[in-house]
Design a protein around this motif. Sequence first.
Motif, PDB file in Angstrom:
ATOM      1  N   CYS A 118       0.846  -1.192   0.000  1.00  0.00           N
ATOM      2  CA  CYS A 118       0.000   0.000   0.000  1.00  0.00           C
ATOM      3  C   CYS A 118       0.879   1.239   0.000  1.00  0.00           C
ATOM      4  O   CYS A 118       1.945   1.266   0.617  1.00  0.00           O
ATOM      5  CB  CYS A 118      -0.868  -0.043   1.261  1.00  0.00           C
ATOM      6  N   CYS A 131       0.129   2.737   6.757  1.00  0.00           N
ATOM      7  CA  CYS A 131      -0.623   1.480   6.672  1.00  0.00           C
ATOM      8  C   CYS A 131       0.314   0.292   6.892  1.00  0.00           C
ATOM      9  O   CYS A 131       1.449   0.286   6.416  1.00  0.00           O
ATOM     10  CB  CYS A 131      -1.288   1.373   5.306  1.00  0.00           C
ATOM     11  N   CYS A 165      -5.048   0.675   6.606  1.00  0.00           N
ATOM     12  CA  CYS A 165      -5.585   1.998   6.260  1.00  0.00           C
ATOM     13  C   CYS A 165      -7.027   1.841   5.745  1.00  0.00           C
ATOM     14  O   CYS A 165      -7.476   0.724   5.481  1.00  0.00           O
ATOM     15  CB  CYS A 165      -4.700   2.653   5.199  1.00  0.00           C
ATOM     16  N   CYS A 173      -7.191  -0.388   2.625  1.00  0.00           N
ATOM     17  CA  CYS A 173      -6.918  -1.835   2.775  1.00  0.00           C
ATOM     18  C   CYS A 173      -7.900  -2.524   3.723  1.00  0.00           C
ATOM     19  O   CYS A 173      -8.195  -3.710   3.562  1.00  0.00           O
ATOM     20  CB  CYS A 173      -5.505  -2.049   3.304  1.00  0.00           C
TER      21      CYS A 173
HETATM   22 ZN   LIG Z   1      -3.256   0.385   3.099  1.00  0.00          ZN
END
Ligand SMILES: [Zn+2]
Length: 175
Positions: free
Chosen positions: A140, A145, A164, A167
């Motif tokens: 990501c 994240c 995050c 995700c």
């Molecule tokens: Zn992420």
Amino acid sequence: MKITLIPLGEIAFSVMVELEKRTNRVFRCPVEIGEGFKVPNSAYDLQGDRCLASKLLDEIAGTGREREERVVGIIDVDLYAPGLNFVFGVADALRGVAVVSLSRLRQEYYGLAPQDGLFLERATKEIVHEIGHTLGLEHCDDPRCVMHFSNGLADTDWKGVGFCPHCSPKMEFML
Ligand SMILES: [Zn+2]
Ligand SMILES: [Zn+2]
């Protein structure tokens, strides 16, 4: 989903228990400590100080798992992969297994004073990251994240243990 953490070789039980608790806090699914195994000599490189990550993934996959289970091997030896001198961890999404190395996550490794909390936090991030890969998540762009790629510990320390907003829904869909 169910997550099983298994010690490969000697890992302090207190460390396994902490990692179990912290992993459970992120995924909120059952997390267990499973029976590990001694690392086979065939997994070591010629010098005997690093293990080939893919070899360990084969061994972990060979222990068998339930369909919805993710198995993460925890090892205190450096891991390497073809073309990479060192990797913090590796995952195999097809087989639902991963392996994470603790060896370079301690401050002591860099000649610094021990910080147990920081060590456990780093290990948790590596475990959550690799489990994310077993769920099909890719790296990501968000540096906070847990799925952000860590080039080094500075990246690991900067990111969080959680997913995050981009995700997170993908991860929850897979759970
Ligand atoms: Zn992420
Ligand atoms: Zn990754």
